[in-house]
Design an enzyme around this catalytic site. Structure first.
Site, short mmCIF file in Angstrom:
data_model
loop_
_atom_site.label_atom_id
_atom_site.label_comp_id
_atom_site.label_asym_id
_atom_site.label_seq_id
_atom_site.Cartn_x
_atom_site.Cartn_y
_atom_site.Cartn_z
N GLU A 47 -11.79 19.73 16.20
CA GLU A 47 -11.96 18.74 17.26
C GLU A 47 -10.61 18.59 17.97
O GLU A 47 -9.67 18.03 17.41
CB GLU A 47 -12.41 17.40 16.66
CG GLU A 47 -12.54 16.29 17.68
CD GLU A 47 -12.82 14.93 17.02
OE1 GLU A 47 -13.48 14.88 15.95
OE2 GLU A 47 -12.34 13.93 17.56
N ARG A 51 -6.01 13.87 24.07
CA ARG A 51 -4.90 12.92 24.03
C ARG A 51 -3.61 13.54 24.54
O ARG A 51 -2.57 12.88 24.55
CB ARG A 51 -4.67 12.46 22.58
CG ARG A 51 -5.85 11.76 21.97
CD ARG A 51 -5.54 11.25 20.59
NE ARG A 51 -6.77 11.01 19.86
CZ ARG A 51 -6.82 10.59 18.61
NH1 ARG A 51 -5.70 10.36 17.95
NH2 ARG A 51 -7.98 10.40 18.01
N LYS A 135 -19.91 8.79 14.58
CA LYS A 135 -18.52 8.68 14.15
C LYS A 135 -18.30 7.27 13.61
O LYS A 135 -18.93 6.32 14.08
CB LYS A 135 -17.65 8.87 15.39
CG LYS A 135 -16.18 8.88 15.13
CD LYS A 135 -15.73 10.28 15.12
CE LYS A 135 -14.26 10.39 14.88
NZ LYS A 135 -13.88 11.78 14.68
O1 LIG Z 1 -6.42 8.86 15.54
C1 LIG Z 1 -6.83 9.27 14.51
C2 LIG Z 1 -7.43 10.57 14.33
O2 LIG Z 1 -8.64 10.58 14.99
C3 LIG Z 1 -7.60 10.96 12.93
O3 LIG Z 1 -7.14 9.95 12.12
P1 LIG Z 1 -6.08 10.26 10.97
O4 LIG Z 1 -4.82 10.70 11.68
O5 LIG Z 1 -5.89 8.96 10.27
O6 LIG Z 1 -6.64 11.34 10.12
C1 LIG Z 2 -11.12 9.18 16.65
C2 LIG Z 2 -11.59 10.43 17.14
O1 LIG Z 2 -11.91 11.32 16.40
C3 LIG Z 2 -11.65 10.61 18.54
O2 LIG Z 2 -10.77 10.06 19.18
O3 LIG Z 2 -12.53 11.27 19.04
#
Ligand SMILES: O=C[C@H](O)COP(=O)(O)O
Ligand SMILES: CC(=O)C(=O)O
Length: 214
Positions: A47, A51, A135
């Site tokens: 994924e 960002r 999710k």
């Molecule tokens: O912002 C978080 C991501 O989606 C994944 O979370 P993580 O860094 O805690 O694994």
């Molecule tokens: C949190 C996550 O996986 C997302 O930002 O899509």
């Protein structure tokens, strides 16, 4: 009730590995190297979150050049981002939450949407919209394993991909829940390791995560 979510396709992608790597990349080239390293370790999908400015180029490059991994897009917050990610070649689309506008963008798309929901009312709204694979973000901060356990008897049709605060220390507890199909996590692709180009270490972390399926 409409059934806009292609549940079978989405579950196929999510269930193919216990851990979905959630990454933010600096360039398309980095994403290609990272995807190859994750695939070498046995993870089947990635994924790439929207960002970073490089995200769409990265999705395009991985979708075109790394056939051994299924490339999805994450952090989709708007319908425009949904459309851009789909056009870039994302095979599935992840949002930390859900708005009617994003759900509308997903209608008729070949890329199934994994929207986020957490509270009972949000889950009921998602069920009404035909979404049963969701999710759960940010998982640890929202109550983690005990919270998901409490939801299970009430929301029997719902499957979750918990993400946020999941690590090798707690991942087995999540994967043991019947309402969890896989978890999302960034720990398999730590920023400093990727930036240093230590892709052997990424493959090792991916293999450790993939072995959780056993
Ligand atoms: O912002 C978080 C991501 O989606 C994944 O979370 P993580 O860094 O805690 O694994
Ligand atoms: C949190 C996550 O996986 C997302 O930002 O899509």
């Amino acid at each position: 009730m409409t059934m806009p979510q292609d549940k079978q396709t989405l579950l196929g992608i999510l269930k193919a590995q216990p851990v979905m790597p959630v990454v933010a990349v600096n360039s398309a080239a980095e994403a290609v190297d990272l995807s190859r390293a994750l695939a070498s370790g046995g993870l089947k999908a990635i994924e790439i979150t929207l960002r970073t400015p490089a995200a769409l180029d990265a999705i395009r490059a991985v979708a075109a050049d790394v056939p051994e991994i299924v490339c999805g897009a994450g952090t989709i917050l708007t319908p425009k981002q949904f459309d851009e990610a789909e056009a870039a070649g994302a095979k599935f689309i992840v949002s930390p939450g859900a708005t009617m506008e994003v759900l509308d963008a997903a209608k008729g798309s070949p890329a199934p949407l994994l929207p986020g929901a957490a509270t009972p009312s949000e889950l009921m709204a998602m069920i009404e919209e035909g979404y049963e694979v969701l999710k759960f973000f940010p998982a640890e901060q929202l109550g983690g394993v005990p919270y998901l356990k409490a939801l299970a008897p009430v929301f029997q049709a719902i499957s979750f991909c918990p993400t946020g605060g999941v690590s090798m220390a707690n991942v087995r507890d999540y994967l043991a829940l019947p309402n969890v199909v896989c978890v999302g996590g960034s720990w398999v692709a730590p920023k400093d390791v990727v930036t240093a180009g230590r892709f052997d270490e990424i493959t090792r972390l991916a293999a450790e995560a993939a072995a959780l399926a056993a």
